[in-house]
Design a protein around this motif. Structure first.
Motif, PDB file in Angstrom:
ATOM      1  N   GLN A   1       0.849  -1.186   0.000  1.00 50.83           N
ATOM      2  CA  GLN A   1       0.000   0.000   0.000  1.00 50.83           C
ATOM      3  C   GLN A   1       0.888   1.240   0.000  1.00 50.83           C
ATOM      4  N   VAL A   2       0.647   2.118  -0.957  1.00 43.99           N
ATOM      5  CA  VAL A   2       1.440   3.335  -1.066  1.00 43.99           C
ATOM      6  C   VAL A   2       0.973   4.351  -0.041  1.00 43.99           C
ATOM      7  N   GLN A   3       1.933   4.967   0.612  1.00 41.10           N
ATOM      8  CA  GLN A   3       1.607   5.991   1.599  1.00 41.10           C
ATOM      9  C   GLN A   3       2.602   7.126   1.482  1.00 41.10           C
ATOM     10  N   LEU A   4       2.097   8.345   1.484  1.00 43.26           N
ATOM     11  CA  LEU A   4       2.927   9.547   1.512  1.00 43.26           C
ATOM     12  C   LEU A   4       2.609  10.289   2.796  1.00 43.26           C
ATOM     13  N   VAL A   5       3.642  10.609   3.559  1.00 42.93           N
ATOM     14  CA  VAL A   5       3.445  11.287   4.831  1.00 42.93           C
ATOM     15  C   VAL A   5       4.237  12.583   4.834  1.00 42.93           C
ATOM     16  N   GLU A   6       3.516  13.691   4.930  1.00 40.74           N
ATOM     17  CA  GLU A   6       4.159  15.001   5.004  1.00 40.74           C
ATOM     18  C   GLU A   6       4.445  15.366   6.457  1.00 40.74           C
ATOM     19  N   SER A   7       5.492  16.145   6.640  1.00 41.35           N
ATOM     20  CA  SER A   7       5.819  16.670   7.958  1.00 41.35           C
ATOM     21  C   SER A   7       6.560  17.992   7.785  1.00 41.35           C
ATOM     22  N   GLY A   8       6.689  18.720   8.879  1.00 45.31           N
ATOM     23  CA  GLY A   8       7.452  19.960   8.849  1.00 45.31           C
ATOM     24  C   GLY A   8       6.619  21.220   8.822  1.00 45.31           C
ATOM     25  N   GLY A   9       5.309  21.069   8.714  1.00 39.43           N
ATOM     26  CA  GLY A   9       4.464  22.251   8.732  1.00 39.43           C
ATOM     27  C   GLY A   9       4.410  22.871  10.118  1.00 39.43           C
ATOM     28  N   GLY A  10       3.813  24.051  10.191  1.00 39.61           N
ATOM     29  CA  GLY A  10       3.695  24.710  11.482  1.00 39.61           C
ATOM     30  C   GLY A  10       3.417  26.185  11.329  1.00 39.61           C
ATOM     31  N   LEU A  11       3.634  26.903  12.410  1.00 37.18           N
ATOM     32  CA  LEU A  11       3.405  28.336  12.458  1.00 37.18           C
ATOM     33  C   LEU A  11       4.747  29.058  12.376  1.00 37.18           C
ATOM     34  N   VAL A  12       4.832  30.029  11.495  1.00 39.38           N
ATOM     35  CA  VAL A  12       6.073  30.771  11.317  1.00 39.38           C
ATOM     36  C   VAL A  12       5.728  32.230  11.045  1.00 39.38           C
ATOM     37  N   GLN A  13       6.616  33.116  11.438  1.00 37.86           N
ATOM     38  CA  GLN A  13       6.406  34.531  11.162  1.00 37.86           C
ATOM     39  C   GLN A  13       6.746  34.854   9.717  1.00 37.86           C
ATOM     40  N   ALA A  14       6.127  35.874   9.207  1.00 35.71           N
ATOM     41  CA  ALA A  14       6.424  36.327   7.852  1.00 35.71           C
ATOM     42  C   ALA A  14       7.915  36.628   7.731  1.00 35.71           C
ATOM     43  N   GLY A  15       8.493  36.186   6.632  1.00 34.66           N
ATOM     44  CA  GLY A  15       9.918  36.332   6.419  1.00 34.66           C
ATOM     45  C   GLY A  15      10.727  35.142   6.873  1.00 34.66           C
ATOM     46  N   GLY A  16      10.084  34.244   7.597  1.00 30.95           N
ATOM     47  CA  GLY A  16      10.769  33.069   8.115  1.00 30.95           C
ATOM     48  C   GLY A  16      10.814  31.925   7.116  1.00 30.95           C
ATOM     49  N   SER A  17      11.286  30.776   7.607  1.00 26.82           N
ATOM     50  CA  SER A  17      11.477  29.608   6.748  1.00 26.82           C
ATOM     51  C   SER A  17      10.898  28.350   7.385  1.00 26.82           C
ATOM     52  N   LEU A  18      10.516  27.432   6.539  1.00 22.90           N
ATOM     53  CA  LEU A  18      10.108  26.095   6.952  1.00 22.90           C
ATOM     54  C   LEU A  18      10.606  25.109   5.914  1.00 22.90           C
ATOM     55  N   ARG A  19      10.820  23.876   6.354  1.00 25.18           N
ATOM     56  CA  ARG A  19      11.195  22.812   5.429  1.00 25.18           C
ATOM     57  C   ARG A  19      10.206  21.669   5.577  1.00 25.18           C
ATOM     58  N   TRP A 114      -1.253  10.777  -3.344  1.00 33.76           N
ATOM     59  CA  TRP A 114      -1.298  12.017  -2.570  1.00 33.76           C
ATOM     60  C   TRP A 114      -1.150  11.741  -1.089  1.00 33.76           C
ATOM     61  N   GLY A 115      -0.506  12.684  -0.404  1.00 38.93           N
ATOM     62  CA  GLY A 115      -0.453  12.641   1.045  1.00 38.93           C
ATOM     63  C   GLY A 115      -1.676  13.311   1.640  1.00 38.93           C
ATOM     64  N   GLN A 116      -1.714  13.330   2.972  1.00 36.79           N
ATOM     65  CA  GLN A 116      -2.861  13.891   3.696  1.00 36.79           C
ATOM     66  C   GLN A 116      -2.737  15.386   3.926  1.00 36.79           C
ATOM     67  N   GLY A 117      -1.560  15.927   3.739  1.00 35.67           N
ATOM     68  CA  GLY A 117      -1.370  17.360   3.876  1.00 35.67           C
ATOM     69  C   GLY A 117      -0.793  17.772   5.219  1.00 35.67           C
ATOM     70  N   THR A 118      -0.117  18.904   5.209  1.00 39.16           N
ATOM     71  CA  THR A 118       0.418  19.483   6.430  1.00 39.16           C
ATOM     72  C   THR A 118       0.147  20.985   6.397  1.00 39.16           C
ATOM     73  N   GLN A 119      -0.280  21.511   7.531  1.00 41.12           N
ATOM     74  CA  GLN A 119      -0.691  22.915   7.599  1.00 41.12           C
ATOM     75  C   GLN A 119       0.526  23.820   7.752  1.00 41.12           C
ATOM     76  N   VAL A 120       0.564  24.858   6.944  1.00 40.20           N
ATOM     77  CA  VAL A 120       1.565  25.915   7.077  1.00 40.20           C
ATOM     78  C   VAL A 120       0.823  27.214   7.328  1.00 40.20           C
ATOM     79  N   THR A 121       1.167  27.874   8.419  1.00 44.15           N
ATOM     80  CA  THR A 121       0.527  29.139   8.769  1.00 44.15           C
ATOM     81  C   THR A 121       1.600  30.200   8.940  1.00 44.15           C
ATOM     82  N   VAL A 122       1.465  31.277   8.177  1.00 37.80           N
ATOM     83  CA  VAL A 122       2.416  32.379   8.241  1.00 37.80           C
ATOM     84  C   VAL A 122       1.717  33.573   8.876  1.00 37.80           C
ATOM     85  N   SER A 123       2.296  34.061   9.945  1.00 41.33           N
ATOM     86  CA  SER A 123       1.707  35.188  10.663  1.00 41.33           C
ATOM     87  C   SER A 123       2.527  36.448  10.413  1.00 41.33           C
ATOM     88  N   SER A 124       1.826  37.555  10.308  1.00 42.46           N
ATOM     89  CA  SER A 124       2.521  38.829  10.056  1.00 42.46           C
ATOM     90  C   SER A 124       2.682  39.612  11.341  1.00 42.46           C
TER      91      SER A 124
END
Length: 124
Positions: A1-19, A114-124
């Motif tokens: 069974q094929v599975q794709l798992v995303e990780s690394g999302g989260g909350l970051v300030q504008a101008g910041g970085s995520l991987r 397709w994976g299930q998705g990971t939330q990325v939130t950028v705050s200003s």
């Protein structure tokens, strides 16, 4: 069974970085392109980036070109999305996908798994 798992999302300030990372299991996708899409609630899922099976060809949406970098580690069956200089409008759920093509996919119907998705939130 094929599975794709995303990780690394989260909350970051504008101008910041995520991987973001996308680990594939169930089969090996070393010859197939992988990609990232994103979708805000109530909006159409949009293409972000894709990378060819061998990793030598990369495509980006204009909105992320110069800020995001897609890469993959064939030995780990994993794809990455390095996101720099993040903006408010980058806030979305990010989805990883594996294509049935080897190079150049940009549309949803060119991706099979397709994976299930990971939330990325950028705050200003």
């Amino acid at each position: 069974q094929v599975q794709l798992v995303e990780s690394g999302g989260g909350l970051v300030q504008a101008g910041g970085s995520l991987r973001l990372s996308c680990a594939a299991s169930g089969r090996t996708f070393t010859t197939y392109a992988m990609g990232w899409f994103r979708q805000a609630r109530g909006k159409v899922r949009e293409f972000v980036a894709s990378i060819s099976g061998g990793g030598g060809n990369r495509n980006y949406a204009d909105s992320v070109k110069g800020r995001f970098t897609i890469s993959r580690d064939l030995t780990k069956n994993t794809a990455y999305l390095q996101m720099n200089s993040l903006k408010d409008e980058d806030t979305d759920v990010y989805y990883c996908a594996v294509s049935q093509l080897h190079i150049g996919p940009r549309t949803q119907d060119e991706f099979r798994y397709w994976g299930q998705g990971t939330q990325v939130t950028v705050s200003s």
